[in-house]
Design a protein around this motif. Structure first.
Motif, mmCIF file in Angstrom:
data_model
loop_
_atom_site.group_PDB
_atom_site.id
_atom_site.type_symbol
_atom_site.label_atom_id
_atom_site.label_comp_id
_atom_site.label_asym_id
_atom_site.label_seq_id
_atom_site.Cartn_x
_atom_site.Cartn_y
_atom_site.Cartn_z
ATOM 1 N N LEU A 18 0.967 -1.210 -0.036
ATOM 2 C CA LEU A 18 -0.008 0.116 -0.090
ATOM 3 C C LEU A 18 0.773 1.184 -0.111
ATOM 4 O O LEU A 18 0.128 2.335 -0.187
ATOM 5 N N LYS A 19 2.018 1.334 0.101
ATOM 6 C CA LYS A 19 2.807 2.405 0.583
ATOM 7 C C LYS A 19 3.844 2.712 -0.670
ATOM 8 O O LYS A 19 4.201 3.808 -0.956
ATOM 9 N N ASP A 20 4.264 1.704 -1.240
ATOM 10 C CA ASP A 20 5.600 1.971 -1.997
ATOM 11 C C ASP A 20 5.466 2.436 -3.398
ATOM 12 O O ASP A 20 6.495 3.018 -4.065
ATOM 13 N N TYR A 21 4.242 2.108 -3.855
ATOM 14 C CA TYR A 21 4.033 2.532 -5.286
ATOM 15 C C TYR A 21 2.639 3.197 -5.539
ATOM 16 O O TYR A 21 1.702 3.260 -4.447
ATOM 17 N N LEU A 22 2.580 3.959 -6.420
ATOM 18 C CA LEU A 22 1.102 4.659 -6.759
ATOM 19 C C LEU A 22 -0.026 3.815 -6.566
ATOM 20 O O LEU A 22 -1.041 3.993 -5.960
ATOM 21 N N ASP A 23 0.105 2.430 -7.355
ATOM 22 C CA ASP A 23 -0.962 1.515 -7.120
ATOM 23 C C ASP A 23 -0.371 0.312 -6.126
ATOM 24 O O ASP A 23 0.610 0.421 -5.972
ATOM 25 N N THR A 24 -1.132 -0.519 -5.951
ATOM 26 C CA THR A 24 -0.849 -1.370 -4.769
ATOM 27 C C THR A 24 -0.606 -2.859 -5.029
ATOM 28 O O THR A 24 -0.335 -3.503 -4.339
ATOM 29 N N GLY A 25 -0.563 -3.013 -6.317
ATOM 30 C CA GLY A 25 -0.246 -4.469 -6.893
ATOM 31 C C GLY A 25 -1.506 -4.984 -7.288
ATOM 32 O O GLY A 25 -1.531 -6.458 -7.675
ATOM 33 N N LEU A 26 -2.701 -4.389 -7.183
ATOM 34 C CA LEU A 26 -4.243 -5.199 -7.361
ATOM 35 C C LEU A 26 -4.961 -4.253 -7.763
ATOM 36 O O LEU A 26 -5.518 -3.204 -7.191
#
Length: 724
Positions: free
Chosen positions: A534-542
């Motif tokens: 939830l923190k490291d990318y603009l999107d969350t991976g899903l």
């Protein structure tokens, strides 16, 4: 014994506590209202509430309700009430009036019409008319106007019940006695006192919290020392019942002092308020029970033997002035250090109008209650003083740091109500569907342009960039409000709420790393386990909006060979594998997401030999001539709208390039296979020639789940097959 209806008022936010308290008096709650509870019970229960309620402001005996759409209609209704039953003919009364409507626009007019009706009712019955006494009346008539109906009642309390009689001198910013009692109840002090716990207030002011804590521990009735009540000159008063209750209160006061008395102490750096506190303690008859002394929180040391368990509860300064707020971080940090040193193993409660400084305490709050100190929104933060709760103290006033704070309570209340409503409806739907992460709020209200997503017990908040017409300061003010409301409305720790600002992205910005927490959590979706960050990318991976597409793939993958192009973190491949795909190939240009996709497949025990993930430029891979044995029954093609990554051979423009990509993907599709083509370009137009070459069916509507109904254009989706 006949049953009466009562309306019992209280500080805003205390209604549920009051409801429980009224049950102990023999009342049955009917419904809650803002700052009050409607209940029914015998008159004795009403008397008991006046004498024993630690939370109520007033106990109003309901005597009738009348239509009041106009001043004349109100007057006629009041005229019909049998007032000699409630107001002594030779006595005096006053009217308190609350509410307004289009005809009755101010409380003074409404009160005057009620007075006129009462006086004329006496005249019509041939009785001597009572006098009006606004300062020291025998009877106080309560009139409350709401939606064209006027509730009439007799105020049994007299003065507000929060006025116990012991506090005539006040500190600089005193807590009302019933609010102090509510804080003690929320913090669990009544049970702690019974179990042998002790109490400390390290910033005690005029001593209200300590005195209320002692009264609870000793079972002293809050109204025991009051000089009088509003019902004592009421014609319906039952003196015998009241005498029995007073005698019972004295008996309980005597018995309360027979057992172990808890140690109760208050400290404050201001010698003047300590002097005031001593006077209040003496008036309350608690000398020898409550001890206070002048000592700053930085020098807090508890002398003698104290219980291993107890409560430290305090109401530190809120810092209403900017100059004061600059000092709060140090004060709250000192409070946390004092608690760790003086009362390890205890519970700490901090009631504050500046809850953002709670992070400076250096302990993780396990519970937060929203209350009001007068009209000021505030929170009660509860902490366990132990090593497991320790955290690094965090100062909220870093440059550029958003400070959660409510500027407009009415506006914030609208967001709070919307979130709770959505959580009840959408949350129930998600649980039934086996969905652990979903969109709760998507700019439902123009004042708060946010996307709020729940990922199991975490909250992911994205602020949509405000248009240039919106003042930046106003936008930040509303965002600051939202960051107070969201954790409170959803009942989550503020530490579990992640905030990002969402803006229109170019190239691969949405995939670029924005932080370095490397904090991954597992979520579940229709029986599949997935890793998100939830923190490291603009999107969350899903991508939550593609959930129905993934679920469709899962339900139709049995026995199929599956290809996932631009696979991102491989969530669709996980669903295919769980759904029974015989083999799969997933391609993405990013090494980070290739590894992430492999981890997702491993989480679901997928055979790596059958379900391969490879790093590749999908456009270049599609342009290559397919191998003779490279054929797939189900293909998912969900390219970005635009990409100019340095790893690509060219630039991807979905509107320009989709026709070629679809045709190249179809060259790898089996004769009876299916290509699922999707993208999120809002102005996208499908190449008309594709519909001539293949069987094309747009299925966008069926791929929008309940949580994205407000945003029907979040993506578009087609099923494409070879013509027979």
């Amino acid at each position: 014994m006949s049953t009466s209806v009562f309306f019992v008022t209280c500080p805003k936010g205390v209604e549920y506590l009051l409801e429980d308290e009224l049950r102990t008096f023999g009342m049955t709650p009917i419904r809650n209202a803002p700052a009050g509870v409607w209940a029914e019970g015998a008159l004795e229960a009403g008397y008991r509430a006046c004498l024993w309620s630690r939370l109520a402001n007033r106990v109003i005996l309901h005597i009738g309700e009348i239509a009041a759409s106009s001043g004349d209609q109100l007057y006629e209704g009041v005229l019909k009430v049998d007032w000699p039953e409630h107001v002594p003919a030779s006595g005096s009364f006053k009217v308190t009036f609350l509410g307004q409507n289009s005809a009755i626009r101010n409380t003074q007019f409404g009160a005057q019409r009620v007075k006129d009706g009462i006086v004329d009712a006496f005249r019509a019955a041939g009785w001597q008319r009572p006098s009006v006494n606004p300062k020291t009346p025998d009877i106080t008539i309560s009139a409350r106007l709401n939606r064209g109906r006027l509730s009439l009642g007799i105020d049994l309390s007299g003065q507000s019940l929060h006025m116990r009689g012991y506090r005539t001198d006040k500190g600089v910013a005193p807590l009302k006695e019933n609010l102090a009692a509510a804080l003690l109840m929320r913090a669990g002090w009544p049970d702690m006192a019974q179990e042998g716990g002790d109490f400390v207030d390290p910033m005690c002011g005029s001593g209200t919290l300590a005195i209320e804590a002692a009264m609870m521990a000793l079972d002293l009735a809050p109204g025991r020392k009051r000089e009088g009540f509003g019902f004592e000159r009421w014609p319906g008063h039952q003196p015998d019942v009241w005498l029995e209750l007073r005698q019972e209160a004295e008996r309980r006061a005597h018995e309360g002092k027979q057992g172990r008395l808890p140690r109760i102490a208050g400290f404050d750096k201001d010698s003047r308020v300590i002097s005031t506190a001593w006077k209040n303690i003496q008036r309350a008859g608690l000398e020898g029970v409550v001890h206070v002394e002048c000592r700053p929180v930085e020098a807090l040391v508890l002398d003698g033997e104290w219980a291993a368990k107890g409560l430290m509860l305090t109401n530190p300064p809120y810092g209403e002035r900017l100059s004061e707020r600059r000092e709060l971080g140090g004060l709250y940090r000192a409070l946390g250090e004092a608690a760790k040193q003086a009362v390890p193993g205890w519970r700490l409660g901090v009631f504050t109008g500046a809850p953002e400084f709670g992070r400076s305490i250096g302990l993780r709050s396990y519970k937060q209650y929203r209350l009001f100190n007068g009209k000021l929104p505030a929170q009660l933060l509860l902490f366990s003083v132990d090593e497991a709760s320790e955290m690094v103290p965090h100062e909220p006033h870093e440059p550029g740091k958003l400070t959660p704070r409510i500027a407009n309570e009415e506006r914030a209340a609208m967001l709070r109500n919307r979130l709770r409503k959505n959580l009840k409806s959408v949350g129930q739907w998600a649980r039934k569907q086996g969905i652990g992460c979903y969109r709760l709020y998507d700019a439902d209200m123009p004042e708060y342009a946010l996307a709020i997503d729940l990922y199991e017990d975490r909250v992911h908040v994205q602020e949509y960039a405000a248009p240039k017409s919106i003042d930046e300061r106003s936008a930040r003010e509303r965002l600051a409000e939202a960051m107070v409301v969201i954790p409170e409305a959803l009942n989550v720790d503020p530490e579990l709420v992640v905030l990002k600002q969402r803006q229109r992205q170019t190239g691969t910005q949405q995939y670029e790393k924005q932080g370095a927490s490397d904090e991954f959590i597992q979520v579940q979706e229709h029986g599949c386990l997935l890793k998100v960050n939830l923190k490291d990318y603009l999107d969350t991976g899903l991508f939550l909006d593609h959930r129905p597409v993934r679920h469709w793939i899962q339900n139709h993958a049995q026995g199929k060979r599956f290809l996932n192009l631009f696979c991102y973190t491989g969530a669709a491949t996980v669903h295919a594998a769980v759904g029974g795909a015989t083999r799969s190939l997933s391609l993405d240009m990013s090494k980070t997401y290739v590894n992430w996709a492999r981890d997702n497949l491993a989480l679901n025990s997928a055979d790596r030999r059958k379900h391969r993930v490879e790093q590749a430029d999908c456009m270049a891979w599609l342009a290559e001539k397919p191998a003779s044995d490279e054929c797939f029954d189900l293909i998912f093609l969900d390219p970005p709208t635009f990409s100019n990554s340095a790893r690509m051979a060219g630039v991807l423009d979905i509107q320009r390039d989709h026709g070629a990509m679809v045709r190249q993907a179809m060259a790898r599709l089996s004769a009876d296979g299916l290509l699922i083509f999707s993208n999120n370009f809002r102005r996208f137009k499908l190449d008309a020639d594709l519909e001539a070459e293949f069987e094309v069916e747009e299925v966008s509507a069926s791929t929008i789940d309940r949580d994205f109904q407000r945003n029907q254009r979040i993506h578009r989706c087609w099923h494409i097959r070879h013509r027979a």
